[in-house]
Design a protein around this motif. Structure first.
Motif, short mmCIF file in Angstrom:
data_model
loop_
_atom_site.label_atom_id
_atom_site.label_comp_id
_atom_site.label_asym_id
_atom_site.label_seq_id
_atom_site.Cartn_x
_atom_site.Cartn_y
_atom_site.Cartn_z
N ALA A 1 0.71 -1.13 0.17
CA ALA A 1 -0.15 0.11 0.06
C ALA A 1 0.88 1.22 0.14
CB ALA A 1 -1.11 -0.01 1.32
N THR B 1 -8.50 4.58 -4.64
CA THR B 1 -9.14 4.60 -3.37
C THR B 1 -8.67 6.02 -2.63
OG1 THR B 1 -7.95 3.12 -2.67
CG2 THR B 1 -9.69 2.40 -3.22
N ARG B 2 -7.58 6.16 -2.86
CA ARG B 2 -6.72 7.36 -2.12
C ARG B 2 -7.20 8.69 -2.63
NH1 ARG B 2 -1.28 8.64 -2.75
NH2 ARG B 2 -0.19 9.32 -0.72
N GLN C 1 3.11 0.47 5.95
CA GLN C 1 3.08 1.23 4.77
C GLN C 1 4.76 1.97 4.77
OE1 GLN C 1 0.47 1.45 6.62
NE2 GLN C 1 -1.22 2.61 6.08
N GLY D 1 -9.60 7.51 9.34
CA GLY D 1 -9.64 6.74 7.68
C GLY D 1 -10.91 5.78 7.84
N ILE D 2 -11.20 5.21 6.59
CA ILE D 2 -12.46 4.62 6.36
C ILE D 2 -12.85 3.52 7.22
CG2 ILE D 2 -11.50 2.93 4.61
CD1 ILE D 2 -14.79 5.00 4.43
N LYS D 3 -11.80 2.85 8.10
CA LYS D 3 -12.06 1.67 8.75
C LYS D 3 -12.49 2.39 10.15
CE LYS D 3 -7.96 -0.15 8.62
NZ LYS D 3 -7.26 0.91 7.58
N GLN E 1 -12.44 12.16 7.33
CA GLN E 1 -11.47 11.61 7.13
C GLN E 1 -10.23 12.37 6.63
OE1 GLN E 1 -11.98 7.60 4.67
NE2 GLN E 1 -14.15 8.33 4.41
N HIS F 1 -7.40 11.24 5.32
CA HIS F 1 -6.81 10.51 4.38
C HIS F 1 -7.40 11.00 3.02
CE1 HIS F 1 -5.15 7.24 6.77
NE2 HIS F 1 -6.15 7.39 7.36
#
Ligand code: CFN
Ligand code: HCA
Length: 539
Positions: free
Chosen positions: A61, A91-92, A188, A471-473, A487, A489
């Motif tokens: 990633a 997705t970023r 990462q 983030g999304i999680k 978010q 990110h």
């Protein structure tokens, strides 16, 4: 702030209470009560304890998605199962101009070898060669990057040998591989390092053309998320500063090839690209300097630092004019939002630089960051370079090789002598001076590295922040707790947030989020039904 919450040391204790002793001991080193006067040591860049739900991602990633993802005209070919490609497919939110002057642009494509069981058993090199040939025949790209996913390392496919063979066969296409298998390193971060090494080795320095420009810089560690790079490019152009290359938001391979002709590297995200800056300084003599375009004040300060470095009166004057032109619009919006945002509490848990940078923007809104942490920052990102002067930049990443880089006898050209730099330091511009997260945070704020899912839920219960940034999680769990999540990110659907126009966007978005009552109306599923509780088994 007027809000009341428990003492940070009590909060820390509460976070650790549920863990078995060994786990609590280890996590305890990653959770520290900050004191900017006497920065405590924080555990960072260590392996996440198995069983803990981390925010972290993988090396692939960091390499494919983060550093190479925003490049426009390099075909990024993933060697691996299709899921690895799908989940790294734009997705970023790294953007590209819909209106050109692009030429080639492969960013919206998803290239993969679509590895199957057959390739795991008998080897996937043949399939990889076919995929390279197919991409070449279809697009005739200037360059192809190959990214290894976990199974590639496990079965031992040699992507570098394939790259070499196909480069020779095709002749006019620069092909290079990245051994960025997901399991390399601990996050990462290892992927950033691998990406830096290969781009430096295979691309930087290929084009010596002097493309002109009086003040030539590269912008490092800016990835054009939500269009941030467009705003920064606008400001640099307005000031008369030439952007030779950007690593890697809105970038082209041609820029990378020519980037060694710049006179200064400015770094936004130090975590992801410091390796490149160090190598370019060693080989070509280009000094680097930290900047931050997140926040209106930070943007003004960064432009002034760049102008100061070039020691040119005209440039310094132009930068002042630009700041004076841009600031009134920022002030107008801030005056309207500040009364509603002042005193609110924020918590930031993201990546390796934004959890620090975005504190500036929240500060402008009068909001305090009571707790923050990186997913994969290293100790220098937390404690600051100044407080640990002898830190080896990447001392704790043991498993990623450093490239052996030496000065290029033909092309090494010191842009500033040691005396110049010393004099500039006397005059107030210390290009080596950059601070980490902790020197900028208040005494008593809680700094947490690689926060676990459990810890973030507990933190929210205890601090009751007005906004949580991650983030999304994390997003939907946090919002179900009645707290808005921004978010940091992808900016959700917003941005740009960099520069002056970015600050305006951010003020408005955050005002809306922290003052909406909608979050308090939510009843989370676990408030209606009994919650299933689990406890750790103590060995
Ligand atoms: S754009 Fe950057 S700014 S590159 Fe890095 S450390 Fe990630 S992808 Mo997500 S948003 Fe984040 Fe930073 Fe640098 Fe982004 S804070 S986690 S690897 N990051
Ligand atoms: C990554 C990319 C990521 C993920 C964002 C998120 C990004 O680390 O692989 O967790 O929401 O910015 O897109 O950091």
């Amino acid at each position: 702030s007027t809000k009341k919450y428990p003492a940070p040391s009590d909060i820390k204790e509460e976070l650790l209470k549920k863990y078995p002793p060994k786990v609590a001991k280890k996590r305890g080193k990653a959770i520290v009560v900050n004191d900017p006067e006497e920065i405590p040591q924080v555990q960072a860049n260590t392996r996440t304890i198995p069983g803990i739900i981390t925010q972290r991602g993988c090396s692939y990633a960091g390499c494919k998605g983060v550093v190479l993802g925003p490049t426009r005209d390099i075909v990024n070919l993933v060697h691996g199962p299709i899921g690895c490609s799908f989940y790294a497919w734009l997705t970023r939110r790294n953007q590209t101009r819909p209106d050109g002057p692009e030429g080639e642009n492969y960013m919206t494509y998803c290239f993969s070898t679509d590895m199957q069981e057959e390739h795991v058993v008998f080897g996937g090199e043949k399939k990889l060669k076919q995929a390279i040939q197919e991409a070449y025949d279809l697009f005739h790209p200037k360059a192809i990057g190959i990214f290894s996913t976990c199974p590639v390392g496990l079965i031992g496919d040699d992507v570098h040998a394939v790259a070499r063979e196909m480069r020779e066969k095709l002749g006019d296409c620069n092909i290079f591989g990245f051994s960025c298998e997901g399991y390399k390193g601990v996050s990462q971060s290892a992927g950033h390092h691998i990406a830096n090494n290969q781009v430096f080795k295979h691309v930087v320095g290929l084009d010596d053309t002097d493309k002109g420009g009086k003040f030539k810089i590269n912008m490092l560690g800016e990835y054009n998320i939500g269009g941030d790079a467009f705003e920064i490019e606008r400001l640099l152009a307005k000031c008369g500063i030439t952007l030779v290359a950007s690593f890697s938001g809105n970038s082209t391979i041609g820029q990378f090839e020519n980037s060694h002709t710049a006179d200064l590297n400015v770094i936004m995200c130090h975590r992801s690209i410091n390796y490149m800056a160090e190598m370019m300084e060693t080989k070509y003599g280009i000094p680097w300097m930290k900047v931050n375009f997140i926040g209106a004040e930070a943007t003004a300060k960064s432009l002034r630092r760049i102008a100061r470095y070039f020691e040119d009166d005209e440039l310094m004057q132009r930068v002042e004019e630009v700041i004076a032109e841009e600031m009134p619009a920022v002030q107008n919006v801030l005056e309207a939002t500040y009364p509603h945002t002042k005193g609110k509490l924020a918590m930031l848990f993201v990546g390796g630089s934004r959890a620090h940078h975005y504190q500036e923007l929240f500060g402008e809104l009068g909001m305090e960051t009571i707790s923050a942490g990186y997913e994969f920052g290293h100790r220098d990102d937390y404690e600051g370079r100044k407080v640990i002067p002898n830190i080896k930049i990447d001392a704790d990443t043991k498993n990623i090789e450093e490239l052996k880089v030496t000065p290029d006898p033909e092309r090494f050209r010191p842009r500033k002598s040691e005396e110049d730099l010393a004099r500039l330091k006397e005059e107030g511009l210390d290009i080596r001076d950059y601070e980490g997260m902790m020197p900028d945070m208040k005494k008593g704020s809680l700094v947490i590295d690689d926060i676990s899912h459990y810890e973030s839920e507990k933190l929210i219960e205890l601090y009751k922040p007005d906004i949580f940034c991650a983030g999304i999680k994390e997003k939907y769990v946090v919002q179900k707790m009645g707290v808005p999540l921004k978010q940091l990110h992808s900016y959700d659907y917003g941005g740009p947030y960099a520069g002056f126009s970015g600050a305006i966007n951010f003020y408005k978005d955050i005002d809306r989020m922290v003052n909406s009552r909608v979050w308090k109306l939510i009843q989370a599923p676990w408030e209606e039904e009994n919650e299933l509780e689990a406890t750790y088994v103590t060995p």
